[in-house]
Design a protein around this motif. Structure first.
Motif, PDB file in Angstrom:
ATOM      1  N   PRO A 260      31.830  25.781  50.042  1.00 59.84           N
ATOM      2  CA  PRO A 260      33.227  25.538  49.663  1.00 59.84           C
ATOM      3  C   PRO A 260      34.256  26.408  50.381  1.00 59.84           C
ATOM      4  O   PRO A 260      35.440  26.143  50.285  1.00 59.84           O
ATOM      5  CB  PRO A 260      33.214  25.876  48.169  1.00 59.84           C
ATOM      6  N   GLY A 261      33.849  27.483  51.093  1.00 56.48           N
ATOM      7  CA  GLY A 261      34.811  28.390  51.696  1.00 56.48           C
ATOM      8  C   GLY A 261      34.732  29.752  51.052  1.00 56.48           C
ATOM      9  O   GLY A 261      33.665  30.181  50.586  1.00 56.48           O
ATOM     10  N   LEU A 262      35.866  30.461  50.988  1.00 55.81           N
ATOM     11  CA  LEU A 262      35.830  31.822  50.464  1.00 55.81           C
ATOM     12  C   LEU A 262      37.089  32.171  49.686  1.00 55.81           C
ATOM     13  O   LEU A 262      38.136  31.543  49.838  1.00 55.81           O
ATOM     14  CB  LEU A 262      35.617  32.834  51.597  1.00 55.81           C
ATOM     15  N   ARG A 263      36.936  33.206  48.867  1.00 53.93           N
ATOM     16  CA  ARG A 263      38.072  33.814  48.180  1.00 53.93           C
ATOM     17  C   ARG A 263      38.018  35.314  48.411  1.00 53.93           C
ATOM     18  O   ARG A 263      36.958  35.933  48.285  1.00 53.93           O
ATOM     19  CB  ARG A 263      38.034  33.524  46.677  1.00 53.93           C
ATOM     20  N   LEU A 264      39.166  35.899  48.773  1.00 53.21           N
ATOM     21  CA  LEU A 264      39.257  37.339  48.961  1.00 53.21           C
ATOM     22  C   LEU A 264      39.588  38.017  47.644  1.00 53.21           C
ATOM     23  O   LEU A 264      40.478  37.576  46.909  1.00 53.21           O
ATOM     24  CB  LEU A 264      40.333  37.676  49.994  1.00 53.21           C
ATOM     25  N   LYS A 265      38.895  39.106  47.364  1.00 50.62           N
ATOM     26  CA  LYS A 265      39.160  39.875  46.145  1.00 50.62           C
ATOM     27  C   LYS A 265      40.118  41.035  46.414  1.00 50.62           C
ATOM     28  O   LYS A 265      40.379  41.843  45.531  1.00 50.62           O
ATOM     29  CB  LYS A 265      37.835  40.389  45.572  1.00 50.62           C
ATOM     30  N   THR A 266      40.649  41.095  47.636  1.00 55.27           N
ATOM     31  CA  THR A 266      41.597  42.147  47.987  1.00 55.27           C
ATOM     32  C   THR A 266      43.000  41.783  47.515  1.00 55.27           C
ATOM     33  O   THR A 266      43.264  40.643  47.139  1.00 55.27           O
ATOM     34  CB  THR A 266      41.648  42.340  49.508  1.00 55.27           C
ATOM     35  N   LYS A 267      43.900  42.751  47.571  1.00 56.76           N
ATOM     36  CA  LYS A 267      45.316  42.434  47.429  1.00 56.76           C
ATOM     37  C   LYS A 267      45.740  41.621  48.644  1.00 56.76           C
ATOM     38  O   LYS A 267      45.028  41.541  49.645  1.00 56.76           O
ATOM     39  CB  LYS A 267      46.142  43.724  47.328  1.00 56.76           C
ATOM     40  N   VAL A 268      46.928  41.034  48.579  1.00 58.79           N
ATOM     41  CA  VAL A 268      47.358  40.125  49.634  1.00 58.79           C
ATOM     42  C   VAL A 268      47.469  40.817  50.991  1.00 58.79           C
ATOM     43  O   VAL A 268      47.324  40.171  52.032  1.00 58.79           O
ATOM     44  CB  VAL A 268      48.701  39.449  49.252  1.00 58.79           C
ATOM     45  N   ASP A 269      47.672  42.138  51.015  1.00 57.83           N
ATOM     46  CA  ASP A 269      47.788  42.822  52.309  1.00 57.83           C
ATOM     47  C   ASP A 269      46.450  42.971  53.025  1.00 57.83           C
ATOM     48  O   ASP A 269      46.405  43.283  54.221  1.00 57.83           O
ATOM     49  CB  ASP A 269      48.470  44.181  52.155  1.00 57.83           C
ATOM     50  N   GLY A 270      45.348  42.754  52.306  1.00 52.86           N
ATOM     51  CA  GLY A 270      44.036  42.799  52.936  1.00 52.86           C
ATOM     52  C   GLY A 270      43.569  44.169  53.377  1.00 52.86           C
ATOM     53  O   GLY A 270      42.514  44.289  54.029  1.00 52.86           O
ATOM     54  N   MET A 271      44.318  45.223  53.031  1.00 54.18           N
ATOM     55  CA  MET A 271      43.993  46.550  53.542  1.00 54.18           C
ATOM     56  C   MET A 271      42.645  47.067  53.047  1.00 54.18           C
ATOM     57  O   MET A 271      42.020  47.906  53.707  1.00 54.18           O
ATOM     58  CB  MET A 271      45.099  47.537  53.177  1.00 54.18           C
ATOM     59  N   ALA A 272      42.175  46.575  51.904  1.00 51.99           N
ATOM     60  CA  ALA A 272      40.874  47.013  51.397  1.00 51.99           C
ATOM     61  C   ALA A 272      39.745  46.676  52.360  1.00 51.99           C
ATOM     62  O   ALA A 272      38.695  47.332  52.370  1.00 51.99           O
ATOM     63  CB  ALA A 272      40.595  46.381  50.030  1.00 51.99           C
ATOM     64  N   THR A 300      30.399  42.332  50.730  1.00 47.20           N
ATOM     65  CA  THR A 300      29.902  42.233  49.350  1.00 47.20           C
ATOM     66  C   THR A 300      30.962  42.681  48.359  1.00 47.20           C
ATOM     67  O   THR A 300      31.130  42.082  47.289  1.00 47.20           O
ATOM     68  CB  THR A 300      28.639  43.094  49.178  1.00 47.20           C
ATOM     69  N   ASP A 301      31.713  43.709  48.740  1.00 45.97           N
ATOM     70  CA  ASP A 301      32.733  44.256  47.836  1.00 45.97           C
ATOM     71  C   ASP A 301      33.960  43.357  47.710  1.00 45.97           C
ATOM     72  O   ASP A 301      34.585  43.309  46.644  1.00 45.97           O
ATOM     73  CB  ASP A 301      33.187  45.637  48.337  1.00 45.97           C
ATOM     74  N   TRP A 302      34.317  42.630  48.778  1.00 48.39           N
ATOM     75  CA  TRP A 302      35.654  42.033  48.814  1.00 48.39           C
ATOM     76  C   TRP A 302      35.706  40.527  49.083  1.00 48.39           C
ATOM     77  O   TRP A 302      36.791  39.951  49.065  1.00 48.39           O
ATOM     78  CB  TRP A 302      36.509  42.755  49.855  1.00 48.39           C
TER      79      TRP A 302
END
Length: 318
Positions: A260-272, A300-302
């Protein structure tokens, strides 16, 4: 529901016409022509205002010195990596990436907050066409578009269909009144380099499916060839870290190569993700080992799989 015979025949005719007119070898040379060293000017102007009381935002102007390096070159896929260099200090910043795939069967699309869904590209859209996908500095997904190269009047131009993308970095740090861009992109080769035009509509998408269009915007990125800037630091950086970033791309591709694709668990800035990945790349450049497990841990984390879309909503690309 089955398609009427007339519709099927029409699609077949369109595909045949596109195939007859397609010249993928010539298209490849047009895409490869974007490699090189450039002085780049970025300009964005809101044009048409679409909501009562909405005030036109200030124009944005910026620029930089950027080299475009060919990372992969096959008959059906070309990968171009952009790298910024500060002319005074020689500081290098890995910038955005563009992948071009001929007759791509699928592509990802920004479907919800921090979510990119992988969807089929209709055969009538992809036949004889190239899909360009653009990626963040961390190689996280941004947007894709599908279109054909055109050579009318001796000018090489590629124009995408309409697709969704998240807010650009210049906007999400100061805007909360919209959450997506509906975009058509156009790339044109010029005597002095190439240009990237963006025809953007700023849209507020709500969970119930409502879309409120706030304003239209024209973006113009002008890549002018230069011999006045020393891009050796960029080439040295890429030579040292290309293998590391190939591993990073492989991790992303594990999510983006199929639904299906992906989802980022970071904030919108992606700095994590940007910080640890750039730190690891810096270690590699310095000759320090970076275990594959350390790269995997960042993902794995993000990063997680996107929610599966309902079968009735995932059969076309808008």
């Amino acid at each position: 529901m089955k398609k009427p015979v007339a519709v099927i025949l029409s699609i077949a005719a369109l595909c045949h016409a596109a195939s007859a007119a397609a010249d993928p070898a010539r298209d490849r040379q047009s895409i490869l022509a974007m490699q090189g060293d450039y002085i780049v000017d970025f300009a964005f102007d809101e044009t048409v205002l679409l909501q009562p009381g909405y005030e036109r935002q200030a124009a944005m102007r910026s620029g930089g010195d950027e080299t475009v390096i060919v990372v992969e070159d096959t008959p059906t896929k070309i990968v171009l990596q952009h790298i910024l260099v500060d002319a005074k200090s020689g500081h290098v910043t890995k910038h955005w990436r563009q992948d071009w795939v001929y007759q791509a069967p699928t592509r990802f699309e920004f479907s919800a907050d921090q979510t990119w869904s992988v969807r089929p590209v209709p055969v009538e859209a992809t036949h004889g066409a190239w899909t360009q996908c653009v990626y963040e500095v961390s190689d996280a997904p941004r947007y894709c578009g599908t279109g054909r190269w055109d050579y009318a009047h001796g000018v090489a131009t590629w124009t995408s269909d309409i697709s969704w993308r998240p807010l650009p970095r210049r906007e999400y740090t100061k805007r909360s009144d919209y959450n997506a861009l509906s975009v058509v992109n156009r790339h044109t080769l010029t005597p002095n380099g190439w240009t990237h035009e963006q025809f953007n509509t700023k849209v507020l998408r709500t969970p119930d499916g409502t879309q409120v269009e706030l304003a239209r915007e024209f973006g113009f990125n002008d890549y002018v060839k230069t011999t006045e800037v020393d891009f050796k630091p960029a080439r040295d950086y890429w030579q040292a870290t290309a293998g590391y970033w190939a591993k990073v791309r492989a991790h992303w591709n594990g999510f983006l190569s199929k639904a299906p694709g992906l989802r980022l668990k970071t904030k919108v800035d992606g700095m994590a993700m940007i910080i640890p990945l750039f730190t690891q790349a810096g270690d590699v450049q310095a000759g320090k080992p970076v275990p594959d497990a350390d790269i995997a841990k960042v993902f794995t984390d993000w990063v997680e799989s996107a929610p599966s879309e309902h079968a009735g909503t995932a059969d076309t690309v808008r």
